[in-house]
Design a protein around this motif. Structure first.
Motif, PDB file in Angstrom:
ATOM      1  N   HIS A 112       0.823  -1.209   0.000  1.00 16.50           N
ATOM      2  CA  HIS A 112       0.000   0.000   0.000  1.00 16.50           C
ATOM      3  C   HIS A 112       0.858   1.260   0.000  1.00 16.50           C
ATOM      4  O   HIS A 112       0.698   2.128  -0.866  1.00 16.50           O
ATOM      5  CB  HIS A 112      -0.927  -0.004   1.213  1.00 16.50           C
ATOM      6  N   TRP A 113       1.800   1.356   0.939  1.00 18.55           N
ATOM      7  CA  TRP A 113       2.574   2.583   1.075  1.00 18.55           C
ATOM      8  C   TRP A 113       3.606   2.762  -0.031  1.00 18.55           C
ATOM      9  O   TRP A 113       3.877   3.877  -0.466  1.00 18.55           O
ATOM     10  CB  TRP A 113       3.261   2.621   2.441  1.00 18.55           C
ATOM     11  N   GLU A 114       4.184   1.646  -0.477  1.00 12.66           N
ATOM     12  CA  GLU A 114       5.164   1.746  -1.554  1.00 12.66           C
ATOM     13  C   GLU A 114       4.501   1.801  -2.927  1.00 12.66           C
ATOM     14  O   GLU A 114       5.164   2.010  -3.932  1.00 12.66           O
ATOM     15  CB  GLU A 114       6.107   0.536  -1.502  1.00 12.66           C
ATOM     16  N   GLN A 115       3.181   1.566  -2.945  1.00  5.12           N
ATOM     17  CA  GLN A 115       2.419   1.535  -4.199  1.00  5.12           C
ATOM     18  C   GLN A 115       3.051   0.554  -5.188  1.00  5.12           C
ATOM     19  O   GLN A 115       3.241   0.859  -6.365  1.00  5.12           O
ATOM     20  CB  GLN A 115       2.334   2.946  -4.798  1.00  5.12           C
ATOM     21  N   ASP A 116       3.353  -0.630  -4.664  1.00  2.00           N
ATOM     22  CA  ASP A 116       4.023  -1.641  -5.479  1.00  2.00           C
ATOM     23  C   ASP A 116       3.572  -3.022  -5.001  1.00  2.00           C
ATOM     24  O   ASP A 116       4.035  -3.523  -3.975  1.00  2.00           O
ATOM     25  CB  ASP A 116       5.547  -1.494  -5.336  1.00  2.00           C
ATOM     26  N   LYS A 117       2.684  -3.640  -5.747  1.00  2.00           N
ATOM     27  CA  LYS A 117       2.166  -4.952  -5.365  1.00  2.00           C
ATOM     28  C   LYS A 117       3.245  -6.031  -5.428  1.00  2.00           C
ATOM     29  O   LYS A 117       3.123  -7.076  -4.773  1.00  2.00           O
ATOM     30  CB  LYS A 117       0.996  -5.334  -6.283  1.00  2.00           C
ATOM     31  N   ALA A 118       4.307  -5.783  -6.191  1.00  2.00           N
ATOM     32  CA  ALA A 118       5.380  -6.772  -6.309  1.00  2.00           C
ATOM     33  C   ALA A 118       6.078  -7.013  -4.969  1.00  2.00           C
ATOM     34  O   ALA A 118       6.575  -8.113  -4.710  1.00  2.00           O
ATOM     35  CB  ALA A 118       6.398  -6.327  -7.355  1.00  2.00           C
ATOM     36  N   ILE A 119       6.100  -5.994  -4.120  1.00  2.00           N
ATOM     37  CA  ILE A 119       6.728  -6.156  -2.803  1.00  2.00           C
ATOM     38  C   ILE A 119       5.939  -7.155  -1.975  1.00  2.00           C
ATOM     39  O   ILE A 119       6.499  -8.029  -1.309  1.00  2.00           O
ATOM     40  CB  ILE A 119       6.824  -4.802  -2.077  1.00  2.00           C
ATOM     41  N   GLY A 120       4.620  -7.039  -2.011  1.00  2.00           N
ATOM     42  CA  GLY A 120       3.788  -7.973  -1.282  1.00  2.00           C
ATOM     43  C   GLY A 120       3.968  -9.396  -1.776  1.00  2.00           C
ATOM     44  O   GLY A 120       4.085 -10.337  -0.986  1.00  2.00           O
ATOM     45  N   GLU A 121       4.031  -9.563  -3.073  1.00  2.00           N
ATOM     46  CA  GLU A 121       4.205 -10.891  -3.647  1.00  2.00           C
ATOM     47  C   GLU A 121       5.577 -11.456  -3.286  1.00  2.00           C
ATOM     48  O   GLU A 121       5.715 -12.662  -3.030  1.00  2.00           O
ATOM     49  CB  GLU A 121       4.047 -10.836  -5.165  1.00  2.00           C
ATOM     50  N   MET A 122       6.588 -10.608  -3.241  1.00  2.00           N
ATOM     51  CA  MET A 122       7.934 -11.038  -2.873  1.00  2.00           C
ATOM     52  C   MET A 122       7.951 -11.635  -1.462  1.00  2.00           C
ATOM     53  O   MET A 122       8.671 -12.609  -1.189  1.00  2.00           O
ATOM     54  CB  MET A 122       8.888  -9.845  -2.930  1.00  2.00           C
ATOM     55  N   LEU A 123       7.134 -11.082  -0.560  1.00  2.00           N
ATOM     56  CA  LEU A 123       7.079 -11.559   0.823  1.00  2.00           C
ATOM     57  C   LEU A 123       6.169 -12.774   0.982  1.00  2.00           C
ATOM     58  O   LEU A 123       6.426 -13.639   1.824  1.00  2.00           O
ATOM     59  CB  LEU A 123       6.599 -10.437   1.738  1.00  2.00           C
ATOM     60  N   LEU A 124       5.123 -12.846   0.180  1.00  2.00           N
ATOM     61  CA  LEU A 124       4.169 -13.939   0.325  1.00  2.00           C
ATOM     62  C   LEU A 124       4.646 -15.238  -0.328  1.00  2.00           C
ATOM     63  O   LEU A 124       4.273 -16.327   0.115  1.00  2.00           O
ATOM     64  CB  LEU A 124       2.821 -13.527  -0.269  1.00  2.00           C
ATOM     65  N   LYS A 125       5.456 -15.136  -1.359  1.00  2.00           N
ATOM     66  CA  LYS A 125       5.927 -16.344  -2.045  1.00  2.00           C
ATOM     67  C   LYS A 125       6.706 -17.263  -1.095  1.00  2.00           C
ATOM     68  O   LYS A 125       6.454 -18.474  -1.056  1.00  2.00           O
ATOM     69  CB  LYS A 125       6.776 -15.966  -3.254  1.00  2.00           C
ATOM     70  N   PRO A 126       7.651 -16.741  -0.280  1.00  2.64           N
ATOM     71  CA  PRO A 126       8.334 -17.629   0.673  1.00  2.64           C
ATOM     72  C   PRO A 126       7.385 -18.212   1.723  1.00  2.64           C
ATOM     73  O   PRO A 126       7.567 -19.366   2.140  1.00  2.64           O
ATOM     74  CB  PRO A 126       9.381 -16.710   1.319  1.00  2.64           C
ATOM     75  N   LEU A 127       6.393 -17.443   2.133  1.00  2.00           N
ATOM     76  CA  LEU A 127       5.431 -17.963   3.107  1.00  2.00           C
ATOM     77  C   LEU A 127       4.665 -19.147   2.524  1.00  2.00           C
ATOM     78  O   LEU A 127       4.501 -20.181   3.186  1.00  2.00           O
ATOM     79  CB  LEU A 127       4.448 -16.859   3.514  1.00  2.00           C
ATOM     80  N   ARG A 128       4.210 -19.010   1.297  1.00  2.00           N
ATOM     81  CA  ARG A 128       3.485 -20.106   0.655  1.00  2.00           C
ATOM     82  C   ARG A 128       4.388 -21.337   0.516  1.00  2.00           C
ATOM     83  O   ARG A 128       3.955 -22.470   0.724  1.00  2.00           O
ATOM     84  CB  ARG A 128       2.998 -19.662  -0.724  1.00  2.00           C
ATOM     85  N   THR A 129       5.654 -21.096   0.158  1.00  2.00           N
ATOM     86  CA  THR A 129       6.591 -22.206  -0.003  1.00  2.00           C
ATOM     87  C   THR A 129       6.835 -22.906   1.328  1.00  2.00           C
ATOM     88  O   THR A 129       6.866 -24.142   1.405  1.00  2.00           O
ATOM     89  CB  THR A 129       7.924 -21.693  -0.575  1.00  2.00           C
ATOM     90  N   MET A 130       7.013 -22.126   2.393  1.00  2.00           N
ATOM     91  CA  MET A 130       7.219 -22.700   3.710  1.00  2.00           C
ATOM     92  C   MET A 130       6.026 -23.552   4.133  1.00  2.00           C
ATOM     93  O   MET A 130       6.194 -24.665   4.639  1.00  2.00           O
ATOM     94  CB  MET A 130       7.455 -21.587   4.740  1.00  2.00           C
ATOM     95  N   CYS A 131       4.839 -23.051   3.914  1.00  2.00           N
ATOM     96  CA  CYS A 131       3.634 -23.802   4.272  1.00  2.00           C
ATOM     97  C   CYS A 131       3.512 -25.079   3.441  1.00  2.00           C
ATOM     98  O   CYS A 131       3.132 -26.134   3.955  1.00  2.00           O
ATOM     99  CB  CYS A 131       2.400 -22.932   4.091  1.00  2.00           C
ATOM    100  N   GLN A 132       3.849 -24.993   2.153  1.00  2.00           N
ATOM    101  CA  GLN A 132       3.748 -26.167   1.296  1.00  2.00           C
ATOM    102  C   GLN A 132       4.743 -27.236   1.718  1.00  2.00           C
ATOM    103  O   GLN A 132       4.430 -28.433   1.681  1.00  2.00           O
ATOM    104  CB  GLN A 132       3.975 -25.779  -0.169  1.00  2.00           C
ATOM    105  N   PHE A 133       5.941 -26.830   2.132  1.00  3.52           N
ATOM    106  CA  PHE A 133       6.908 -27.788   2.665  1.00  3.52           C
ATOM    107  C   PHE A 133       6.285 -28.559   3.830  1.00  3.52           C
ATOM    108  O   PHE A 133       6.377 -29.785   3.905  1.00  3.52           O
ATOM    109  CB  PHE A 133       8.166 -27.072   3.156  1.00  3.52           C
ATOM    110  N   GLN A 134       5.665 -27.830   4.752  1.00  4.66           N
ATOM    111  CA  GLN A 134       5.079 -28.464   5.933  1.00  4.66           C
ATOM    112  C   GLN A 134       3.966 -29.432   5.536  1.00  4.66           C
ATOM    113  O   GLN A 134       3.865 -30.532   6.071  1.00  4.66           O
ATOM    114  CB  GLN A 134       4.522 -27.407   6.881  1.00  4.66           C
ATOM    115  N   LEU A 135       3.138 -29.007   4.592  1.00  7.28           N
ATOM    116  CA  LEU A 135       2.039 -29.867   4.142  1.00  7.28           C
ATOM    117  C   LEU A 135       2.571 -31.113   3.441  1.00  7.28           C
ATOM    118  O   LEU A 135       2.032 -32.216   3.611  1.00  7.28           O
ATOM    119  CB  LEU A 135       1.103 -29.075   3.221  1.00  7.28           C
TER     120      LEU A 135
END
Length: 229
Positions: free
Chosen positions: A190-213
Motif C-alpha cells: 500500500h505505502w510503496e504503491q508496489d504490489k510486487a513487494i507484497g508478492e515477494m514476501l508472500l511467495k516464501p510464506l506459501r513455499t514454507m507452508c507447502q513444505f510443511q504440508l
C-alpha cells in the motif's frame, strides 16, 4: 465498519520435529537444508522508498521453527527493517527504537475499536512512514501492547481484508487474522504503491507452508469465525 485482527498466531504449537530430520541448516534462512527457502528469496534484499519496518518480537517467537520474520530479514535490507526482541523494551536499553518511534508518521499496526483502516489513513506522501508490528502469538502481542506504554501514543492502524490468511500451518485466532509477514506485505504494498513487494514476501510464506504440508502437516482451521472489533 469492522476493524479486524490481522496477524499473530495462536499459542498452540504442534510437535514439528518430524519435519526437521536434516541436521544441516542453511546459513541464510536458518532452516534445515531439506526445507530451505533461499530459492524463493530475492537475490539481494531490497530497499524501500517510503517506509521503514520496526518489528517488536516476543522472545519466544524467534525460537519457533515457523516464525515469519526470517522472511522479512531475507527480503528487505536491514536499514529498512529493524527487529527488536523483548517484551517490555525499556528506553534505557532501546534508545534507538524510541528515537525512531518519536518521528512523525509513525503508526502501529494493531486492531481495536479506535484503529484507522489502512486504506483510509491520510499522510503526506513525501514523508517516510514508520510501521510498527508486534510479532508473537495474539496473547503475547496483547501483553506487549499493555506493558509498553510508549506504544499507546502511536496511531493504531488496522487491515480490513476479505482474504483468509495463507499461513495455514499455524492456528489463527480467527479467519481474518494475518501473520506478521502478511501484515507487512499488505502495508508495504500500500505505502510503496508496489504490489510486487507484497508478492515477494508472500511467495516464501506459501513455499514454507507447502513444505510443511508435503511432510504431513495438516491445514489448521482458525479457532473462531468471529472477527475482532
Amino acid at each position: 465498519m469492522e476493524h479486524l485482527a490481522f496477524w499473530n498466531d495462536d499459542g498452540h504449537i504442534e510437535d514439528e520435529t518430524h519435519l526437521y530430520k536434516s541436521r544441516n541448516k542453511c546459513e541464510k534462512c536458518k532452516r534445515p537444508t531439506n526445507v530451505c527457502l533461499c530459492h524463493v528469496f530475492p537475490a539481494n534484499p531490497v530497499g524501500l522508498n517510503k517506509t521503514k519496518l520496526f518489528i517488536l518480537q516476543h522472545p519466544k517467537e524467534c525460537s519457533r521453527p515457523l516464525h515469519t520474520t526470517v522472511i522479512l530479514e531475507a527480503c528487505i535490507k536491514s536499514s529498512f527493517c529493524k527487529i527488536f526482541r523483548g517484551n517490555r523494551f525499556p528506553e534505557s536499553k532501546f534508545s534507538d527504537l524510541y528515537a525512531s518511534l518519536k518521528e512523525k508518521n509513525t503508526i502501529l499496526m494493531y486492531p481495536g475499536p479506535h484503529a484507522i483502516p489502512l486504506y483510509e489513513l491520510k499522510m503526506n506522501e513525501k514523508d517516510i512512514c514508520n510501521i510498527v508490528l508486534l510479532d508473537g502469538t495474539w496473547k503475547q502481542a496483547q501483553n506487549m501492547y499493555k506493558r509498553c506504554k510508549f506504544l499507546h501514543s502511536l496511531p493504531l492502524v488496522s487491515i480490513e481484508t476479505q482474504q483468509n490468511s495463507e499461513y495455514v500451518v499455524r492456528t489463527q485466532p480467527n479467519e481474518k487474522c494475518l501473520s506478521t509477514v502478511e501484515c507487512a506485505a499488505v502495508a508495504l504494498s500500500h505505502w510503496e504503491q508496489d504490489k510486487a513487494i507484497g508478492e515477494m514476501l508472500l511467495k516464501p510464506l506459501r513455499t514454507m507452508c507447502q513444505f510443511q504440508l508435503d511432510y504431513g502437516e495438516k491445514v489448521h482451521e482458525p479457532k473462531t469465525r468471529m472477527s475482532f472489533r
